[in-house]
Write a protein that holds these residues in place. Structure first.
Motif, PDB file in Angstrom:
ATOM      1  N   GLN A 122       0.815  -1.181   0.016  1.00 44.21           N
ATOM      2  CA  GLN A 122       0.032  -0.055   0.053  1.00 44.21           C
ATOM      3  C   GLN A 122       0.822   1.295  -0.134  1.00 44.21           C
ATOM      4  O   GLN A 122       1.848   1.265   0.742  1.00 44.21           O
ATOM      5  N   PHE A 123       0.668   2.053  -0.818  1.00 41.27           N
ATOM      6  CA  PHE A 123       1.392   3.620  -0.907  1.00 41.27           C
ATOM      7  C   PHE A 123       0.620   4.358   0.048  1.00 41.27           C
ATOM      8  O   PHE A 123      -0.550   4.682  -0.009  1.00 41.27           O
ATOM      9  N   ILE A 124       1.558   4.920   0.860  1.00 40.93           N
ATOM     10  CA  ILE A 124       1.210   6.028   2.064  1.00 40.93           C
ATOM     11  C   ILE A 124       1.849   7.156   1.934  1.00 40.93           C
ATOM     12  O   ILE A 124       3.059   7.416   1.647  1.00 40.93           O
ATOM     13  N   GLU A 125       0.660   8.248   1.487  1.00 39.64           N
ATOM     14  CA  GLU A 125       1.332   9.657   1.083  1.00 39.64           C
ATOM     15  C   GLU A 125       1.655  10.360   2.354  1.00 39.64           C
ATOM     16  O   GLU A 125       0.612  10.260   3.387  1.00 39.64           O
ATOM     17  N   GLY A 126       2.848  10.861   2.723  1.00 38.25           N
ATOM     18  CA  GLY A 126       2.764  11.730   3.600  1.00 38.25           C
ATOM     19  C   GLY A 126       4.485  12.072   3.767  1.00 38.25           C
ATOM     20  O   GLY A 126       5.087  12.253   3.196  1.00 38.25           O
ATOM     21  N   THR A 127       4.680  12.296   5.165  1.00 39.60           N
ATOM     22  CA  THR A 127       6.018  12.600   5.653  1.00 39.60           C
ATOM     23  C   THR A 127       7.156  11.525   5.773  1.00 39.60           C
ATOM     24  O   THR A 127       6.759  10.629   6.736  1.00 39.60           O
ATOM     25  N   GLU A 128       8.055  11.354   4.748  1.00 40.86           N
ATOM     26  CA  GLU A 128       8.863  10.137   5.133  1.00 40.86           C
ATOM     27  C   GLU A 128      10.150  10.365   6.403  1.00 40.86           C
ATOM     28  O   GLU A 128      10.524  11.546   6.339  1.00 40.86           O
ATOM     29  N   LEU A 129      10.182   9.443   7.207  1.00 45.00           N
ATOM     30  CA  LEU A 129      11.191   9.418   8.416  1.00 45.00           C
ATOM     31  C   LEU A 129      12.125   8.457   8.334  1.00 45.00           C
ATOM     32  O   LEU A 129      11.960   7.294   7.907  1.00 45.00           O
ATOM     33  N   ALA A 130      13.169   8.827   8.808  1.00 43.13           N
ATOM     34  CA  ALA A 130      14.300   7.627   9.140  1.00 43.13           C
ATOM     35  C   ALA A 130      14.678   7.923  10.675  1.00 43.13           C
ATOM     36  O   ALA A 130      15.293   8.997  10.899  1.00 43.13           O
ATOM     37  N   ILE A 131      14.334   6.588  11.219  1.00 41.88           N
ATOM     38  CA  ILE A 131      14.880   6.882  12.869  1.00 41.88           C
ATOM     39  C   ILE A 131      15.950   6.216  13.174  1.00 41.88           C
ATOM     40  O   ILE A 131      16.003   4.765  13.027  1.00 41.88           O
ATOM     41  N   GLY A 132      17.246   6.712  13.415  1.00 42.43           N
ATOM     42  CA  GLY A 132      18.292   5.818  13.914  1.00 42.43           C
ATOM     43  C   GLY A 132      18.413   5.439  15.002  1.00 42.43           C
ATOM     44  O   GLY A 132      17.711   5.981  16.057  1.00 42.43           O
ATOM     45  N   MET A 133      19.115   4.263  15.522  1.00 43.23           N
ATOM     46  CA  MET A 133      19.346   3.749  16.766  1.00 43.23           C
ATOM     47  C   MET A 133      20.677   3.641  17.176  1.00 43.23           C
ATOM     48  O   MET A 133      21.488   2.887  16.310  1.00 43.23           O
ATOM     49  N   ILE A 134      21.172   3.413  18.307  1.00 41.43           N
ATOM     50  CA  ILE A 134      22.160   3.101  18.723  1.00 41.43           C
ATOM     51  C   ILE A 134      22.037   2.145  19.977  1.00 41.43           C
ATOM     52  O   ILE A 134      21.628   2.590  20.956  1.00 41.43           O
ATOM     53  N   THR A 135      22.324   0.794  19.669  1.00 41.83           N
ATOM     54  CA  THR A 135      21.985  -0.248  20.687  1.00 41.83           C
ATOM     55  C   THR A 135      23.142  -0.762  21.232  1.00 41.83           C
ATOM     56  O   THR A 135      24.098  -1.576  20.401  1.00 41.83           O
ATOM     57  N   THR A 136      23.414  -0.901  22.595  1.00 42.57           N
ATOM     58  CA  THR A 136      24.261  -1.610  23.280  1.00 42.57           C
ATOM     59  C   THR A 136      23.741  -2.460  24.209  1.00 42.57           C
ATOM     60  O   THR A 136      22.724  -2.571  24.416  1.00 42.57           O
ATOM     61  N   ARG A 137      24.632  -3.180  25.047  1.00 42.11           N
ATOM     62  CA  ARG A 137      24.147  -3.894  26.210  1.00 42.11           C
ATOM     63  C   ARG A 137      23.423  -3.086  27.267  1.00 42.11           C
ATOM     64  O   ARG A 137      22.567  -3.463  28.069  1.00 42.11           O
ATOM     65  N   ASP A 194      15.428  -7.627  17.417  1.00 41.71           N
ATOM     66  CA  ASP A 194      16.636  -7.809  18.184  1.00 41.71           C
ATOM     67  C   ASP A 194      17.760  -7.177  17.438  1.00 41.71           C
ATOM     68  O   ASP A 194      18.863  -7.486  17.351  1.00 41.71           O
ATOM     69  N   LEU A 195      17.558  -5.604  17.239  1.00 35.67           N
ATOM     70  CA  LEU A 195      18.371  -5.262  16.320  1.00 35.67           C
ATOM     71  C   LEU A 195      19.829  -4.483  17.619  1.00 35.67           C
ATOM     72  O   LEU A 195      19.541  -4.571  18.801  1.00 35.67           O
ATOM     73  N   SER A 196      20.849  -4.497  16.797  1.00 33.43           N
ATOM     74  CA  SER A 196      22.126  -4.235  17.715  1.00 33.43           C
ATOM     75  C   SER A 196      22.675  -3.344  16.983  1.00 33.43           C
ATOM     76  O   SER A 196      22.897  -3.193  15.851  1.00 33.43           O
ATOM     77  N   GLY A 197      23.976  -2.465  17.543  1.00 33.94           N
ATOM     78  CA  GLY A 197      24.863  -1.741  17.145  1.00 33.94           C
ATOM     79  C   GLY A 197      24.165  -0.355  16.455  1.00 33.94           C
ATOM     80  O   GLY A 197      22.960   0.060  17.109  1.00 33.94           O
ATOM     81  N   ILE A 198      24.460   0.102  15.295  1.00 32.87           N
ATOM     82  CA  ILE A 198      23.696   1.256  14.386  1.00 32.87           C
ATOM     83  C   ILE A 198      22.771   0.307  13.744  1.00 32.87           C
ATOM     84  O   ILE A 198      22.971  -0.407  12.704  1.00 32.87           O
ATOM     85  N   SER A 199      21.455   0.880  13.882  1.00 30.45           N
ATOM     86  CA  SER A 199      20.531   0.439  12.930  1.00 30.45           C
ATOM     87  C   SER A 199      19.576   1.638  12.531  1.00 30.45           C
ATOM     88  O   SER A 199      19.637   2.707  13.140  1.00 30.45           O
ATOM     89  N   ARG A 200      18.313   1.545  11.785  1.00 29.50           N
ATOM     90  CA  ARG A 200      17.668   2.546  11.254  1.00 29.50           C
ATOM     91  C   ARG A 200      16.185   1.799  11.165  1.00 29.50           C
ATOM     92  O   ARG A 200      16.358   0.670  10.409  1.00 29.50           O
ATOM     93  N   VAL A 201      15.198   2.518  11.470  1.00 26.40           N
ATOM     94  CA  VAL A 201      13.797   2.244  10.891  1.00 26.40           C
ATOM     95  C   VAL A 201      13.096   3.253  10.181  1.00 26.40           C
ATOM     96  O   VAL A 201      13.565   4.495  10.348  1.00 26.40           O
ATOM     97  N   ASP A 202      12.659   3.162   8.946  1.00 29.65           N
ATOM     98  CA  ASP A 202      12.213   3.826   7.943  1.00 29.65           C
ATOM     99  C   ASP A 202      10.584   3.865   8.328  1.00 29.65           C
ATOM    100  O   ASP A 202       9.756   2.761   8.634  1.00 29.65           O
ATOM    101  N   ALA A 216      13.143  -1.804   8.470  1.00 32.84           N
ATOM    102  CA  ALA A 216      14.256  -1.803   9.482  1.00 32.84           C
ATOM    103  C   ALA A 216      15.698  -2.034   8.573  1.00 32.84           C
ATOM    104  O   ALA A 216      15.578  -2.842   7.564  1.00 32.84           O
ATOM    105  N   GLY A 217      16.704  -1.593   8.979  1.00 40.36           N
ATOM    106  CA  GLY A 217      17.940  -1.976   8.309  1.00 40.36           C
ATOM    107  C   GLY A 217      18.892  -2.071   9.454  1.00 40.36           C
ATOM    108  O   GLY A 217      19.204  -1.227  10.462  1.00 40.36           O
TER     109      GLY A 217
END
Length: 260
Positions: A122-137, A194-202, A216-217
């Motif tokens: 499904q195509f969703i019109e709107g504002t595209e976001l990239a949300i970075g994360m830094i995950t450690t123990r 179970d993401l770890s290190g540097i990751s990103r969610v769009d 997710a990346g």
């Protein structure tokens, strides 16, 4: 920071595990799940995260049943307009927007040129976001959401990798409620996958003001035109310090119990 297929599909990480070489970032299972958009999206949806309607079709099925038998059903189920993209891959290669049924077969053929599994979404019109994360123990730090506004209106390969072709804003110009929801989506995805290190969610904030998870990346781009470094800068973080922290965290996993 090995971006692309081998760096994201879990294969190299599997080898590193086999050779008992410590590394920064998510493991091979997580990498495979995130790399396949048809799996990552369904896992997020199962955790209660808003996701687009989606169908995943292998090339063999599409070829054997024929486009004429499937295109109308796909359009009816997903709705128009829709997005066709390879299930595995990145940089928007092979991605097409389809506004009418007649354009669907060609879009499918384009996507199949990059992968034998294609996602119709499904195509969703709107504002595209990239949300970075830094995950450690110690936990997950969610970076300010980066708003993506391509000059040409489409965030394609050229817009991603050509300086000046995309305007990136962090924090994103969205409501506090939407920003809070986006952060919660990222945290949920990090936990479920179970993401770890540097990751990103769009994600994308639709016209109703609510963000929707896209993918997710596990190894997002880290070039001068990439998204996560912009989020780091907005958070007041130094890339070198972040990398040092992540390496120390990974080394700690390897050195636990070692008295030397």
């Amino acid at each position: 920071m090995l971006h692309g297929g081998v760096g994201e599909d879990g294969s190299l990480r599997e080898v590193l595990n086999l050779l008992q070489i410590p590394y920064v970032g998510s493991g091979p299972g997580t990498s495979r799940m995130a790399y396949d958009k048809s799996i990552g999206s369904r896992m997020a949806a199962a955790a209660g995260v808003r996701t687009p309607r989606q169908v995943a079709l292998p090339h063999d099925v599409f070829r054997e049943l024929g486009a004429s038998a499937l295109v109308a059903a796909l359009a009816d189920h997903v709705g128009l307009p829709l997005i066709v993209k390879p299930a595995r891959g990145g940089s928007s290669l092979g991605v097409s927007r389809v506004d009418d049924v007649a354009g669907l077969p060609q879009a499918m053929a384009t996507a199949y040129a990059y992968d034998d599994l294609v996602v119709v979404e499904q195509f969703i019109e709107g504002t595209e976001l990239a949300i970075g994360m830094i995950t450690t123990r110690q936990g997950t730090e969610v970076l300010p959401a980066v708003e993506i506004r391509p000059v040409g209106g489409v965030y394609d390969y050229a817009a991603m990798y050509t300086a000046g072709e995309t305007r990136l804003t962090a924090p994103a110009d969205i409501s506090p409620a939407a920003a809070s929801e986006a952060e919660e989506i990222a945290r949920t995805a990090a936990q479920v996958l179970d993401l770890s290190g540097i990751s990103r969610v769009d994600a994308i904030v639709g016209k109703d003001g609510h963000p929707v998870f896209l993918e997710a990346g596990v190894a997002p781009g880290m070039t001068d035109t990439s998204l996560v470094p912009v989020g780091m800068q907005a958070a007041g973080l130094d890339l070198a310090e972040v990398c040092s922290r992540l390496v120390s965290d990974a080394a700690g996993d390897d050195l636990d119990g070692d008295d030397d």
